[in-house]
Design a protein around this motif. Structure first.
Motif, PDB file in Angstrom:
ATOM      1  N   GLY A 170      25.174  32.259 -72.834  1.00 44.43           N
ATOM      2  CA  GLY A 170      25.243  33.204 -73.940  1.00 44.43           C
ATOM      3  C   GLY A 170      24.864  32.545 -75.256  1.00 44.43           C
ATOM      4  O   GLY A 170      24.700  31.330 -75.343  1.00 44.43           O
ATOM      5  N   GLY A 171      24.720  33.375 -76.286  1.00 50.04           N
ATOM      6  CA  GLY A 171      24.377  32.844 -77.597  1.00 50.04           C
ATOM      7  C   GLY A 171      23.893  33.927 -78.526  1.00 50.04           C
ATOM      8  O   GLY A 171      24.040  35.120 -78.246  1.00 50.04           O
ATOM      9  N   LEU A 172      23.310  33.490 -79.634  1.00 50.02           N
ATOM     10  CA  LEU A 172      22.777  34.396 -80.648  1.00 50.02           C
ATOM     11  C   LEU A 172      21.262  34.430 -80.521  1.00 50.02           C
ATOM     12  O   LEU A 172      20.614  33.382 -80.475  1.00 50.02           O
ATOM     13  CB  LEU A 172      23.179  33.903 -82.035  1.00 50.02           C
ATOM     14  N   VAL A 173      20.708  35.629 -80.478  1.00 55.57           N
ATOM     15  CA  VAL A 173      19.266  35.789 -80.341  1.00 55.57           C
ATOM     16  C   VAL A 173      18.817  36.973 -81.176  1.00 55.57           C
ATOM     17  O   VAL A 173      19.592  37.916 -81.380  1.00 55.57           O
ATOM     18  CB  VAL A 173      18.887  35.974 -78.852  1.00 55.57           C
ATOM     19  N   GLN A 174      17.594  36.932 -81.639  1.00 56.06           N
ATOM     20  CA  GLN A 174      17.052  38.061 -82.394  1.00 56.06           C
ATOM     21  C   GLN A 174      16.616  39.178 -81.455  1.00 56.06           C
ATOM     22  O   GLN A 174      16.287  38.925 -80.287  1.00 56.06           O
ATOM     23  CB  GLN A 174      15.860  37.597 -83.237  1.00 56.06           C
ATOM     24  N   ALA A 175      16.603  40.374 -81.966  1.00 60.70           N
ATOM     25  CA  ALA A 175      16.136  41.515 -81.185  1.00 60.70           C
ATOM     26  C   ALA A 175      14.727  41.231 -80.664  1.00 60.70           C
ATOM     27  O   ALA A 175      13.877  40.702 -81.384  1.00 60.70           O
ATOM     28  CB  ALA A 175      16.145  42.773 -82.033  1.00 60.70           C
ATOM     29  N   GLY A 176      14.517  41.583 -79.399  1.00 54.91           N
ATOM     30  CA  GLY A 176      13.241  41.318 -78.752  1.00 54.91           C
ATOM     31  C   GLY A 176      13.204  40.003 -78.001  1.00 54.91           C
ATOM     32  O   GLY A 176      12.269  39.754 -77.227  1.00 54.91           O
ATOM     33  N   GLY A 177      14.211  39.178 -78.219  1.00 56.03           N
ATOM     34  CA  GLY A 177      14.262  37.883 -77.560  1.00 56.03           C
ATOM     35  C   GLY A 177      14.838  37.956 -76.161  1.00 56.03           C
ATOM     36  O   GLY A 177      15.120  39.034 -75.637  1.00 56.03           O
ATOM     37  N   SER A 178      15.019  36.776 -75.568  1.00 54.74           N
ATOM     38  CA  SER A 178      15.489  36.679 -74.181  1.00 54.74           C
ATOM     39  C   SER A 178      16.623  35.668 -74.077  1.00 54.74           C
ATOM     40  O   SER A 178      16.706  34.716 -74.869  1.00 54.74           O
ATOM     41  CB  SER A 178      14.351  36.236 -73.261  1.00 54.74           C
ATOM     42  N   LEU A 179      17.469  35.896 -73.098  1.00 50.82           N
ATOM     43  CA  LEU A 179      18.506  34.945 -72.718  1.00 50.82           C
ATOM     44  C   LEU A 179      18.637  34.979 -71.202  1.00 50.82           C
ATOM     45  O   LEU A 179      18.368  36.008 -70.561  1.00 50.82           O
ATOM     46  CB  LEU A 179      19.857  35.295 -73.343  1.00 50.82           C
ATOM     47  N   ARG A 180      19.072  33.862 -70.654  1.00 51.35           N
ATOM     48  CA  ARG A 180      19.329  33.780 -69.213  1.00 51.35           C
ATOM     49  C   ARG A 180      20.770  33.354 -69.023  1.00 51.35           C
ATOM     50  O   ARG A 180      21.143  32.226 -69.380  1.00 51.35           O
ATOM     51  CB  ARG A 180      18.380  32.783 -68.558  1.00 51.35           C
ATOM     52  N   LEU A 181      21.567  34.248 -68.480  1.00 50.45           N
ATOM     53  CA  LEU A 181      22.957  33.931 -68.191  1.00 50.45           C
ATOM     54  C   LEU A 181      23.076  33.412 -66.771  1.00 50.45           C
ATOM     55  O   LEU A 181      22.367  33.875 -65.871  1.00 50.45           O
ATOM     56  CB  LEU A 181      23.835  35.169 -68.357  1.00 50.45           C
ATOM     57  N   SER A 182      23.981  32.469 -66.584  1.00 49.08           N
ATOM     58  CA  SER A 182      24.249  31.944 -65.260  1.00 49.08           C
ATOM     59  C   SER A 182      25.725  32.102 -64.928  1.00 49.08           C
ATOM     60  O   SER A 182      26.583  31.962 -65.799  1.00 49.08           O
ATOM     61  CB  SER A 182      23.856  30.466 -65.172  1.00 49.08           C
ATOM     62  N   CYS A 183      25.982  32.372 -63.675  1.00 49.53           N
ATOM     63  CA  CYS A 183      27.346  32.444 -63.154  1.00 49.53           C
ATOM     64  C   CYS A 183      27.433  31.407 -62.051  1.00 49.53           C
ATOM     65  O   CYS A 183      26.790  31.555 -61.001  1.00 49.53           O
ATOM     66  CB  CYS A 183      27.617  33.842 -62.627  1.00 49.53           C
ATOM     67  N   ALA A 184      28.183  30.359 -62.303  1.00 52.79           N
ATOM     68  CA  ALA A 184      28.342  29.287 -61.331  1.00 52.79           C
ATOM     69  C   ALA A 184      29.661  29.469 -60.589  1.00 52.79           C
ATOM     70  O   ALA A 184      30.698  29.730 -61.213  1.00 52.79           O
ATOM     71  CB  ALA A 184      28.319  27.938 -62.038  1.00 52.79           C
ATOM     72  N   ALA A 185      29.592  29.325 -59.285  1.00 52.42           N
ATOM     73  CA  ALA A 185      30.781  29.547 -58.458  1.00 52.42           C
ATOM     74  C   ALA A 185      31.179  28.284 -57.718  1.00 52.42           C
ATOM     75  O   ALA A 185      30.318  27.508 -57.290  1.00 52.42           O
ATOM     76  CB  ALA A 185      30.505  30.662 -57.464  1.00 52.42           C
ATOM     77  N   SER A 186      32.462  28.102 -57.597  1.00 53.37           N
ATOM     78  CA  SER A 186      32.984  27.017 -56.779  1.00 53.37           C
ATOM     79  C   SER A 186      33.282  27.568 -55.397  1.00 53.37           C
ATOM     80  O   SER A 186      33.411  28.777 -55.205  1.00 53.37           O
ATOM     81  CB  SER A 186      34.265  26.457 -57.395  1.00 53.37           C
ATOM     82  N   GLY A 187      33.392  26.708 -54.427  1.00 55.84           N
ATOM     83  CA  GLY A 187      33.750  27.164 -53.099  1.00 55.84           C
ATOM     84  C   GLY A 187      32.571  27.258 -52.153  1.00 55.84           C
ATOM     85  O   GLY A 187      31.454  27.589 -52.561  1.00 55.84           O
ATOM     86  N   ARG A 188      32.830  26.982 -50.891  1.00 54.33           N
ATOM     87  CA  ARG A 188      31.756  26.937 -49.912  1.00 54.33           C
ATOM     88  C   ARG A 188      31.428  28.303 -49.331  1.00 54.33           C
ATOM     89  O   ARG A 188      30.512  28.424 -48.547  1.00 54.33           O
ATOM     90  CB  ARG A 188      32.154  25.985 -48.779  1.00 54.33           C
ATOM     91  N   THR A 189      32.182  29.344 -49.718  1.00 55.04           N
ATOM     92  CA  THR A 189      31.956  30.675 -49.153  1.00 55.04           C
ATOM     93  C   THR A 189      31.240  31.604 -50.125  1.00 55.04           C
ATOM     94  O   THR A 189      31.255  32.810 -49.956  1.00 55.04           O
ATOM     95  CB  THR A 189      33.299  31.309 -48.758  1.00 55.04           C
ATOM     96  N   PHE A 190      30.578  31.046 -51.138  1.00 50.65           N
ATOM     97  CA  PHE A 190      29.940  31.858 -52.166  1.00 50.65           C
ATOM     98  C   PHE A 190      28.960  32.860 -51.577  1.00 50.65           C
ATOM     99  O   PHE A 190      28.864  33.988 -52.042  1.00 50.65           O
ATOM    100  CB  PHE A 190      29.225  30.954 -53.179  1.00 50.65           C
ATOM    101  N   ALA A 191      28.246  32.475 -50.553  1.00 48.56           N
ATOM    102  CA  ALA A 191      27.228  33.346 -49.957  1.00 48.56           C
ATOM    103  C   ALA A 191      27.840  34.604 -49.334  1.00 48.56           C
ATOM    104  O   ALA A 191      27.122  35.568 -49.067  1.00 48.56           O
ATOM    105  CB  ALA A 191      26.434  32.586 -48.910  1.00 48.56           C
TER     106      ALA A 191
END
Length: 124
Positions: free
Chosen positions: A9-30
């Motif tokens: 997350g963060g601050l961006v101007q209109a028209g811009g892009s961001l890439r959010l990531s969700c990192a998971a712990s645990g071997r059963t994520f799939a």
């Protein structure tokens, strides 16, 4: 049970892009369905996108369709939300959520595991 941590997350101007990531712990994520929700100040938490266990059935909310995409990498235990053409109305705290049941419903009650959220602010 997995634990989820959002980033990007963060601050961006209109028209811009961001890439959010969700990192998971645990071997059963799939075995978990993963979704993104967002919550703006004074508003209810809103569905954004969800992806199936294998990643072959993404579903995007109409409000962001054509601008946001969701993807997952089970080998890396991550789910990403690519957000393009951002608008001020996209400003919110973004949460990832997961459930082991396999359902891909766009409602908060379908998910029993949540991250702490990451702030996205889009300036006009």
């Amino acid at each position: 049970q997995v634990q989820l941590v959002e980033s990007g997350g963060g601050l961006v101007q209109a028209g811009g892009s961001l890439r959010l990531s969700c990192a998971a712990s645990g071997r059963t994520f799939a075995s978990y369905v993963v979704a993104w929700f967002r919550q703006a100040p004074g508003k209810e938490r809103e569905f954004v996108a969800v992806i199936s266990r294998s990643g072959d059935r993404p579903f995007i909310a109409n409000s962001v369709k054509g601008r946001f995409t969701i993807s997952r990498d089970n080998a890396k235990n991550t789910v990403n939300l690519q957000m393009n053409s951002l608008r001020p109305e996209d400003t919110a705290v973004y949460f990832c959520a997961a459930n082991p049941s396999g359902v891909t419903l766009p409602i908060t009650s379908a998910y029993n595991t949540w991250g702490q959220g990451t702030q996205v602010t889009v300036s006009s």
